[in-house]
Design an enzyme around this catalytic site. Structure first.
Site, short mmCIF file in Angstrom:
data_model
loop_
_atom_site.label_atom_id
_atom_site.label_comp_id
_atom_site.label_asym_id
_atom_site.label_seq_id
_atom_site.Cartn_x
_atom_site.Cartn_y
_atom_site.Cartn_z
N TYR B 127 0.84 -1.19 0.00
CA TYR B 127 0.00 0.00 0.00
C TYR B 127 0.88 1.24 0.00
O TYR B 127 1.78 1.36 0.82
CB TYR B 127 -0.93 0.03 1.22
CG TYR B 127 -1.86 1.22 1.12
CD1 TYR B 127 -2.98 1.14 0.29
CD2 TYR B 127 -1.59 2.42 1.77
CE1 TYR B 127 -3.81 2.23 0.13
CE2 TYR B 127 -2.42 3.52 1.61
CZ TYR B 127 -3.53 3.42 0.79
OH TYR B 127 -4.34 4.51 0.62
N GLN B 185 -10.57 1.02 2.02
CA GLN B 185 -11.18 0.09 1.05
C GLN B 185 -10.11 -0.71 0.30
O GLN B 185 -10.34 -1.87 -0.05
CB GLN B 185 -12.13 0.83 0.08
CG GLN B 185 -11.51 1.94 -0.77
CD GLN B 185 -11.53 3.30 -0.08
OE1 GLN B 185 -11.54 3.39 1.16
NE2 GLN B 185 -11.51 4.37 -0.86
N ASN B 208 -2.74 6.62 6.35
CA ASN B 208 -3.35 7.49 7.35
C ASN B 208 -4.07 6.65 8.42
O ASN B 208 -3.99 5.42 8.42
CB ASN B 208 -4.30 8.49 6.67
CG ASN B 208 -5.46 7.79 5.98
OD1 ASN B 208 -5.77 6.62 6.26
ND2 ASN B 208 -6.10 8.48 5.06
N SER B 234 6.24 8.91 12.94
CA SER B 234 7.68 8.77 12.72
C SER B 234 8.46 9.57 13.76
O SER B 234 7.94 10.53 14.32
CB SER B 234 8.00 9.27 11.31
OG SER B 234 9.25 8.82 10.90
N GLN B 256 12.99 15.14 10.11
CA GLN B 256 11.97 14.29 10.70
C GLN B 256 10.71 15.10 11.02
O GLN B 256 9.58 14.65 10.80
CB GLN B 256 12.50 13.65 11.98
CG GLN B 256 11.63 12.54 12.51
CD GLN B 256 11.46 11.45 11.49
OE1 GLN B 256 12.40 11.00 10.87
NE2 GLN B 256 10.23 11.04 11.26
N HIS B 259 7.83 15.58 8.53
CA HIS B 259 7.00 14.44 8.13
C HIS B 259 5.55 14.63 8.52
O HIS B 259 4.64 14.25 7.78
CB HIS B 259 7.52 13.14 8.76
CG HIS B 259 8.39 12.36 7.84
ND1 HIS B 259 7.99 11.96 6.60
CD2 HIS B 259 9.66 11.91 7.98
CE1 HIS B 259 8.96 11.30 6.01
NE2 HIS B 259 10.00 11.25 6.83
N GLU B 323 12.81 5.08 16.50
CA GLU B 323 12.76 4.52 15.15
C GLU B 323 14.09 4.79 14.43
O GLU B 323 14.74 3.87 13.96
CB GLU B 323 11.59 5.17 14.39
CG GLU B 323 11.43 4.68 12.96
CD GLU B 323 10.43 5.54 12.18
OE1 GLU B 323 10.06 6.63 12.67
OE2 GLU B 323 10.05 5.12 11.07
N HIS B 324 14.46 6.07 14.33
CA HIS B 324 15.74 6.45 13.72
C HIS B 324 16.67 6.96 14.82
O HIS B 324 16.26 7.78 15.63
CB HIS B 324 15.55 7.59 12.72
CG HIS B 324 14.58 7.30 11.61
ND1 HIS B 324 13.26 7.68 11.67
CD2 HIS B 324 14.75 6.67 10.43
CE1 HIS B 324 12.65 7.29 10.56
NE2 HIS B 324 13.52 6.67 9.79
N ASP B 357 16.66 6.97 4.25
CA ASP B 357 15.28 7.11 3.78
C ASP B 357 15.16 6.80 2.30
O ASP B 357 14.12 6.34 1.83
CB ASP B 357 14.79 8.54 4.02
CG ASP B 357 14.45 8.80 5.48
OD1 ASP B 357 14.26 7.83 6.22
OD2 ASP B 357 14.37 9.99 5.88
N GLU B 411 4.23 -36.33 30.70
CA GLU B 411 3.22 -35.31 30.37
C GLU B 411 1.82 -35.93 30.23
O GLU B 411 0.89 -35.25 29.82
CB GLU B 411 3.61 -34.55 29.10
CG GLU B 411 4.79 -33.60 29.31
CD GLU B 411 4.95 -32.57 28.19
OE1 GLU B 411 4.25 -32.69 27.16
OE2 GLU B 411 5.78 -31.66 28.35
N HIS B 416 0.94 -39.86 22.31
CA HIS B 416 2.25 -39.42 21.84
C HIS B 416 3.29 -40.53 22.04
O HIS B 416 4.14 -40.78 21.20
CB HIS B 416 2.71 -38.16 22.60
CG HIS B 416 2.05 -36.90 22.14
ND1 HIS B 416 0.70 -36.66 22.25
CD2 HIS B 416 2.56 -35.78 21.54
CE1 HIS B 416 0.41 -35.46 21.76
NE2 HIS B 416 1.53 -34.91 21.33
#
Lengths: 428, 428
Positions: B127, B185, B208, B234, B256, B259, B323-324, B357, B411, B416
């Site tokens: 996506y 969707q 989003n 981010s 950053q 963003h 993250e970074h 990036d 057990e 088994h």
């Protein structure tokens, strides 16, 4: 067990025949777990002690199992069983040691060095269910890779009273602290921490529907903990041809069926003769099993599929995507390249599922419920995380700078471009 | 940007200062996504066309982008940008090729062979968000490892009209089909399939809050699809000492901050001088940025921490788990062994985040929101799954059988044990 001839089924019937029974925590369970979570978050250790008294009927002096208790447990176990556990540990250790990641450290272009660095997850919590049968084999499957990965803190929760076998195995495998607390409350305690129970970063291990729901809830909470995988009922698919021994096939199906009434066991074979003989062998062997009732229930929603060919049998297996895949055909290894979507594969007549469940060396914590299409069997990687690293020399930076400036501009991220341009200016 | 002196903070203030703003989909978003899911499951392609008209204001003839459209897009792009994208592709390919897993194939004991077999996830969906800035760099980060892993089907969804850069990059990286459909969707369509959109096993990529919520919902549904990771805003943490160039540090923080208003940027340094100079440099650079407004909002909840030492600065970074992580200290590489809990690490003055990036070779899809404690940066492994395999010879089986019989008995799993005993009898 229902027998279905694959070629006689419509597309829709095939789909239905391979569909697993729906599992989802009832609203009751969700709400009960939410209440337990509130209780433990508010009342900490007191909640754990009260809940143990309520659910496990045990009044505890301490949440932590003492060294003396562990020592006493070890003394009560037979030397033979301890040796067996050590044998299993040796094989499981060897196989998980072999999974240590290779070094990834390359120059993608001159002066641009990129690496993958693997680090242990710092604090892990292991959950082992209680009940009549002590699942000490699962302790091996979780604690051994945690230690090889180098996790700094490894703790274990299990409902009181904890079986000697579990205490012995946990201690053998270097578990730091054993808490005698079980159920959803144990999961919540490890996810958030209490006065006594250490907070962990990731929780591993099986459990009943309350434990599973608690793992789901804490994994969806930002301050909670990660979990190993989504859990469903255990399942096996046996792929067999006319050369297979029906007694062997039946015993593999039954060893899965005895796990629980919701277990699913499936035989796929191109041989109608084998199908019939296996059904008879199941009847004979079932009669002698202590867990006959459980196995009978599991067999009710289990199936035998007659395929037109071995190729079609493989397709059915790949479509079903079983947790355990036992392959009892002539030259089973030749089929391996075509097999997909399985948690663990058992090749040949002398590789029953029991071997992997306990001691061959592979991990018995496996994705179920069709998740094998996307999820790996538990391994060393699950106790670690990968970080990437890059380091550019001034020359490497200069060479790559125009590429990054152009791309950042095209994405309209001007500050990204500026971080490059500012450096370029100083290099001139 | 608020400046805080670490040693003056209480334990609780430290915790609060490192806490990220709460993110959770509002009930409105959850319900809106549920409605979209119902609609797509019921009405398939018709729903997708209607929702594109409603949300994207585009009336489509076809959900699939034609070869002619892709060709035309490529012709409209500059040769320079296409070359830049190809340069990035080369580096990203090299780094992800280097991640191909090693062979794991051992005898844990004589006659007991255990293997790890890695297989591609069969069908993956990528996506790519729409909007003013076309994130074609993310196409590189997702499509390249999908292809190296050997995924059999790689499809991509992005809201119409799709930018030329995205079409060109997707085609360059071997994406099989591009669907011009976006939002929740698109996620639902790929998770369950429609007449036109192929069902996939796992969905990758940013989006989003509707897309994020849709990914969450389909990943919790048994017939849905797996997802790459949980997404949060981010973030970057820059670790700098008195030797760092304040202009460089400021440019990394700003790249950053641009963003999104919810991005978090953090500077940790033992040098008060550097902290002051960086704050001034931020003011200067900010004034010139087109995304000044966004960056200003992000800076409002961002922080500068003054540490007592570099060691303490490292502790703060490991605790925040960014993250970074950009490391601008003298001899940055010497610090690497102490750095933990980061998605991607950028060592030294000439390794700004922008490089990773776009084009150094590392993947820019990284865990956020503290998930770096347990989650890996996106890599080849995320497009594959590991299965284990075991094969025992009759001799290997015989040697291990007593161990498994003893453990299964302990057990209380008699079936088994029987699966082993039945075979042992026939071997005698």
């Amino acid at each position: 067990m229902q027998t279905l001839i694959w070629k006689n089924l419509t597309e829709q019937q095939r789909k239905a025949a391979l569909t697993r029974p729906v599992i989802s925590a009832s609203l009751n369970i969700q709400q009960a777990v939410e209440a337990i979570r509130e209780d433990v978050l508010t009342n900490g250790d007191d909640a754990l002690l009260a809940l143990s008294e309520k659910f496990d009927k045990v009044k505890l002096d301490s949440l932590v199992v003492s060294k003396a208790q562990i020592q006493a447990a070890s003394e009560r176990l037979s030397a033979e069983l301890k040796q067996a556990i050590q044998n299993a540990k040796r094989n499981i250790t060897a196989f998980h040691e072999a999974q240590k990641p290779q070094t990834v450290d390359i120059e993608t272009q001159a002066g641009v060095r990129c690496q993958v660095v693997t680090r242990p997850i710092n604090r892990v919590g292991l959950y082992i269910p209680g009940g009549s049968a002590p699942l000490f084999s699962t302790v091996l499957m979780l604690a051994i890779p945690a230690n090889i990965a180098g996790c700094k803190k490894v703790v274990l929760c299990s409902p009181p009273p904890i079986a000697d076998e579990i205490l012995y195995t946990a201690n053998l495998c270097g578990v730091e602290t054993i808490y005698q607390v079980g159920g959803a409350q144990a999961i919540v305690a490890m996810a958030y921490g209490t006065q006594t129970v250490a907070k962990v970063d990731k929780i591993f291990g099986p459990g009943n529907s309350f434990v599973t729901e608690a793992k789901r809830q804490v994994s969806q909470s930002v301050n909670g903990a990660a979990i190993d995988m989504q859990a469903g009922p255990s399942e096996v698919l046996v792929l067999a041809d006319e050369n297979a021994d029906p007694d062997f096939v039946a015993s593999d199906l039954l060893s899965q069926a005895e796990h629980g009434a919701d277990s699913q066991v499936i035989l796929v074979t191109p041989s109608e003769t084998l199908a019939k003989q296996t059904a008879l062998a199941i009847e004979r062997q079932l009669a002698l099993l202590p867990r006959k009732e459980t196995a009978t229930k599991a067999l009710e929603h289990s199936r035998i599929f007659i395929a037109e060919s071995l190729e079609q049998a493989v397709e059915i297996s790949n479509e079903y995507a079983p947790e355990h895949l036992v392959v009892q055909v002539e030259n089973a290894r030749a089929l391996l390249d075509q097999l997909d979507n399985a948690g663990s594969i058992f090749l040949g007549a002398y590789s029953p599922e029991s071997m992997g469940d306990y001691a061959s060396g592979t991990n018995h914590v496996l994705p179920t419920y069709g998740y094998t299409r996307t999820t790996s069997s538990l391994g060393l990687a699950d106790f670690s995380k990968r970080m990437t690293v890059q380091e550019l020399t001034p020359q490497g930076f200069k060479a790559l700078a125009p590429t990054v400036e152009l791309m950042a501009s095209a994405e309209q991220l001007e500050a990204h471009k500026q971080a490059v341009s500012i450096r370029l200016q100083k290099l001139k």
